[in-house]
Write an enzyme that holds these catalytic residues in place. Structure first.
Site, short mmCIF file in Angstrom:
data_model
loop_
_atom_site.label_atom_id
_atom_site.label_comp_id
_atom_site.label_asym_id
_atom_site.label_seq_id
_atom_site.Cartn_x
_atom_site.Cartn_y
_atom_site.Cartn_z
N CYS A 179 0.82 -1.21 0.00
CA CYS A 179 0.00 0.00 0.00
C CYS A 179 0.85 1.27 0.00
O CYS A 179 0.71 2.14 -0.87
CB CYS A 179 -0.97 0.00 1.18
SG CYS A 179 -0.21 0.05 2.82
N HIS A 219 -2.41 1.16 6.82
CA HIS A 219 -2.77 1.10 5.41
C HIS A 219 -2.99 2.52 4.90
O HIS A 219 -3.40 3.41 5.66
CB HIS A 219 -4.04 0.27 5.22
CG HIS A 219 -4.34 -0.07 3.80
ND1 HIS A 219 -3.62 -0.98 3.08
CD2 HIS A 219 -5.30 0.42 2.94
CE1 HIS A 219 -4.10 -1.06 1.86
NE2 HIS A 219 -5.11 -0.22 1.73
N HIS A 260 -5.80 2.15 -4.06
CA HIS A 260 -4.81 1.59 -3.12
C HIS A 260 -4.44 0.19 -3.56
O HIS A 260 -5.13 -0.45 -4.36
CB HIS A 260 -5.36 1.57 -1.69
CG HIS A 260 -6.59 0.73 -1.53
ND1 HIS A 260 -6.82 -0.03 -0.40
CD2 HIS A 260 -7.67 0.52 -2.33
CE1 HIS A 260 -7.98 -0.66 -0.51
NE2 HIS A 260 -8.51 -0.34 -1.67
#
Length: 233
Positions: free
Chosen positions: A127, A177, A189
């Protein structure tokens, strides 16, 4: 006998993409050094370089990220006389470059890819690796990990979030994240297979999305605006 030791105080340049690991075992990726990145060895003593050692500890110059370089990859480095000097960018200059950042992530999504822990070199990213690579494509450096990126950005509220801002997820204690906001409550993402995507995708910030969007939305921590390019210590 091959001398595997890197010289202290010398800056090296990657002649190819190189994997950087999170331990001297070199069995778990921490990050990657793309072609052209600079690094230095650190915390190395002669006693650490012996027949049982298979890696050397290094620090990447652009984001200060530490890791372990496999001895077999030392040949992929070259000494560089031109040391890394970060650019100083204004908030306005960064704002003007955000379309490049967004386009990078969209183009990356069009390639066949999967989620790779530690991945910062396409086509496979984690990510924060995707976010870092996207900003680097525009000449902007960010720290490596999601929690570092959250700390580096300027926190903003939902009413002020704009395309190109970052969206952070995780626990109340830590961001784990990160995604890139695209507008209209959507963000792009790279997420792992366990989360239902296994690669780059677009999700929405809403309880009305699919199961993956809902799972991430429940972990939403907040938003951050990139207002500077990272300056190494």
């Amino acid at each position: 006998m091959v001398n595997y030791q890197l010289s202290d105080g010398v800056e090296y340049r990657a002649r190819s993409h190189i994997n950087i690991y999170d331990s001297p075992k070199c069995d778990r990726l921490a990050t990657q050094a793309a072609l052209g990145r600079h690094l230095r060895a650190f915390n190395q003593t002669r006693s650490e370089v012996n027949l049982e050692t298979t890696a050397v500890m290094v620090r990447l110059c652009e984001d200060d990220y530490p890791g372990w370089l496999d001895f077999r990859d030392i040949e992929l480095l070259e000494v560089t006389e031109i040391v890394y000097h970060p650019l100083v960018l204004s908030e306005e200059e960064i704002r003007d470059k955000l379309p490049i950042v967004i386009n990078f992530t969209r183009e990356a999504m069009q390639q066949s890819n999967y989620y790779l822990w530690g991945g910062t070199v396409g086509p496979n990213y984690d990510c924060s690796g995707l976010i870092q690579a996207a900003f680097v494509a525009a000449g902007i450096w960010l720290p490596r990990d999601a929690y570092q990126q959250e700390a580096f950005t300027t926190s903003i509220n939902i009413d002020d979030v704009e395309p190109g801002d970052l969206v952070f997820f995780g626990t109340p204690e830590k961001a784990t994240h990160v995604g890139l906001y695209l507008g209209e409550s959507r963000y792009i993402h790279s997420s792992g297979k366990a989360q239902g995507r296994d690669g780059i995708g677009i999700d929405i910030l809403s309880d009305n999305g699919d199961a993956v969007s809902q799972a991430y939305y429940q972990q939403l921590r907040g938003y951050g605006k990139v207002v500077a390019s990272y300056q190494p210590s």
